[in-house]
Design an enzyme around this catalytic site. Sequence first.
Site, mmCIF file in Angstrom:
data_model
loop_
_atom_site.group_PDB
_atom_site.id
_atom_site.type_symbol
_atom_site.label_atom_id
_atom_site.label_comp_id
_atom_site.label_asym_id
_atom_site.label_seq_id
_atom_site.Cartn_x
_atom_site.Cartn_y
_atom_site.Cartn_z
ATOM 1 C CG ASP A 1 29.379 -1.412 17.391
ATOM 2 O OD1 ASP A 1 28.420 -1.355 17.215
ATOM 3 O OD2 ASP A 1 30.760 -0.954 17.543
ATOM 4 C CG ASP B 1 21.857 -3.789 23.224
ATOM 5 O OD1 ASP B 1 22.746 -3.436 24.434
ATOM 6 O OD2 ASP B 1 20.652 -3.288 23.039
ATOM 7 C CB ALA C 1 38.123 17.297 26.127
ATOM 8 C CB CYS C 2 32.402 16.464 26.893
ATOM 9 S SG CYS C 2 32.544 16.626 24.864
ATOM 10 C CE1 TYR D 1 29.827 11.010 24.410
ATOM 11 C CE2 TYR D 1 31.341 13.334 25.399
ATOM 12 C CZ TYR D 1 30.971 11.755 24.878
ATOM 13 O OH TYR D 1 31.900 11.071 23.815
ATOM 14 C CD GLU E 1 28.056 14.707 9.864
ATOM 15 O OE1 GLU E 1 27.094 13.716 10.747
ATOM 16 O OE2 GLU E 1 27.429 15.911 9.801
ATOM 17 C CD GLN F 1 32.624 27.566 16.854
ATOM 18 O OE1 GLN F 1 32.230 28.930 17.054
ATOM 19 N NE2 GLN F 1 31.827 26.977 16.474
ATOM 20 N NE ARG G 1 35.205 22.471 20.628
ATOM 21 C CZ ARG G 1 34.380 23.611 21.470
ATOM 22 N NH1 ARG G 1 35.188 24.638 21.485
ATOM 23 N NH2 ARG G 1 32.842 23.072 21.372
ATOM 24 N NE ARG H 1 35.947 20.605 25.643
ATOM 25 C CZ ARG H 1 35.384 20.059 25.382
ATOM 26 N NH1 ARG H 1 34.322 19.438 24.973
ATOM 27 N NH2 ARG H 1 33.779 20.201 26.729
HETATM 28 P P1 NAD Z 1 31.594 5.379 17.758
HETATM 29 O O1 NAD Z 1 29.968 5.633 17.590
HETATM 30 O O2 NAD Z 1 31.815 5.552 16.146
HETATM 31 O O3 NAD Z 1 31.363 3.645 18.207
HETATM 32 C C1 NAD Z 1 30.686 3.947 19.510
HETATM 33 C C2 NAD Z 1 30.430 2.298 19.425
HETATM 34 O O4 NAD Z 1 29.622 1.730 20.191
HETATM 35 C C3 NAD Z 1 29.457 2.185 17.790
HETATM 36 O O5 NAD Z 1 29.743 1.531 17.366
HETATM 37 C C4 NAD Z 1 28.007 1.979 18.812
HETATM 38 O O6 NAD Z 1 27.245 0.830 17.277
HETATM 39 C C5 NAD Z 1 28.654 0.585 19.821
HETATM 40 N N1 NAD Z 1 27.052 0.967 20.311
HETATM 41 C C6 NAD Z 1 26.671 2.140 21.146
HETATM 42 N N2 NAD Z 1 25.562 1.081 21.301
HETATM 43 C C7 NAD Z 1 25.891 0.144 22.200
HETATM 44 C C8 NAD Z 1 25.352 -1.200 22.472
HETATM 45 N N3 NAD Z 1 24.552 -1.254 23.402
HETATM 46 N N4 NAD Z 1 26.214 -2.182 23.075
HETATM 47 C C9 NAD Z 1 26.757 -2.235 21.398
HETATM 48 N N5 NAD Z 1 27.185 -1.692 21.494
HETATM 49 C C10 NAD Z 1 26.945 -0.195 21.025
HETATM 50 O O7 NAD Z 1 32.393 6.693 18.336
HETATM 51 P P2 NAD Z 1 33.939 6.804 19.204
HETATM 52 O O8 NAD Z 1 34.413 8.177 18.085
HETATM 53 O O9 NAD Z 1 34.781 5.526 18.247
HETATM 54 O O10 NAD Z 1 34.473 6.793 19.775
HETATM 55 C C11 NAD Z 1 34.470 5.729 21.076
HETATM 56 C C12 NAD Z 1 34.644 6.299 22.609
HETATM 57 O O11 NAD Z 1 35.205 7.072 22.242
HETATM 58 C C13 NAD Z 1 32.883 6.418 23.339
HETATM 59 O O12 NAD Z 1 33.261 6.173 24.588
HETATM 60 C C14 NAD Z 1 33.888 8.193 22.851
HETATM 61 O O13 NAD Z 1 32.188 8.473 23.415
HETATM 62 C C15 NAD Z 1 34.406 8.548 23.316
HETATM 63 N N6 NAD Z 1 35.594 9.462 22.785
HETATM 64 C C16 NAD Z 1 35.561 9.830 21.330
HETATM 65 C C17 NAD Z 1 35.497 10.610 20.718
HETATM 66 C C18 NAD Z 1 35.609 11.824 19.347
HETATM 67 O O14 NAD Z 1 36.363 12.233 19.129
HETATM 68 N N7 NAD Z 1 35.614 9.807 18.516
HETATM 69 C C19 NAD Z 1 35.938 12.611 21.999
HETATM 70 C C20 NAD Z 1 36.007 11.811 22.989
HETATM 71 C C21 NAD Z 1 35.979 10.256 23.557
#
Ligand code: NAD
Length: 325
Positions: free
Chosen positions: A34, A52, A121-122, A151, A193, A222, A224, A287
Amino acid sequence: MQQKKALVLGAGGFIGSHMVKKLKKEGFWVRGVDLKFPLFSETQADDFVIGDLRDPYLCKNIIDMKFDEVYQFAADMGGAGYIFTGENDADIMHNSATINLNILDASMRRNIKRIFYSSSACIYPQENQVDPDNPNCEESSAYPAHPDSEYGWEKLFSERLFLSYGKNYGMEPRIARYHNVFGPEGTWQGGKEKVPAAMCRKVAEAIKNNKNEIEIWGDGEQTRSFLYIDECLEGTCRLMRSDWTGPVNIGSDERIAINNLAKMAMAIAGQNFALKHIPGPQGVRGRNSDNRLISEKLNWRPSRPLKDGMTQTYQWIEKQVQAQK
Ligand code: NAD
């Protein structure tokens, strides 16, 4: 027997950091990657690389062996305040798509088979989500595509990318469409958040600051559904180890209006504040997770009542609010 190895990308984030804990409990050797370490507790990964994932060389370096399971959670993401304003669209699309392109290429070159992708779900068409009482999020309704955010479009592109690597390179992608996952150790302030955490924080802050109202974006009608983190991980591991190859919803089907979620957070805290409705980004009107496919294919579906998860989350956020100066 040789110890199984897992790679968790986005292991410093909410779902990724919890997944590391689960895989460690199951006996895996785990590498996490990460941009940052988990914010709220020490990582339990055996090896944690700060790096990264937009950098293809970093991706090749971290995939230096044949992992049994790869979990791809890394994405540029946040709640409605980040995704729906339009101000972050270019970054969201560029960053997340680049990560997915790099990871698939590096994994294919190491002959990785089983790889999990966290979609959302988006991706569902906005016109199927205009009626708060009757949203349609059946997996097959994804096309013709018309997500309500960039997104969502990036997630849809990446779903197809993972499926293509399955088709052309013999990889075994497993794709979940998560519906609003929440729980302790998730982002709870700062703009990224999501609603459950925001509601818990607003209630805890109102108590701390002797206020008698909390703000809600829009009219709060709305709807969810929200999935507690433990069930998200359970569903993810079940999907990962199943034979089902298509995208599947992992979400709760306990649909609730945002006003009622706020009331639930207040009831947990033993309070009854007024709701002040203010303009703000809201996303689609309704949703809910359609859980017919997951029940059929995995013989399992999330079933824990929302109130249980909200109670755990409120208790954790209340501690964070109290600890803040
Ligand atoms: P989060 O933002 O807490 O975790 C994502 C992590 O990815 C972060 O820690 C961020 O630092 C890391 N990251 C971003 N860019 C990076 C890069 N270039 N290199 C390395 N690390 C990188 O999000 P989350 O809630 O843990 O979600 C995890 C996954 O699930 C995501 O892909 C998100 O789109 C998907 N998702 C989450 C939800 C939800 O409700 N939490 C819903 C639908 C989909």
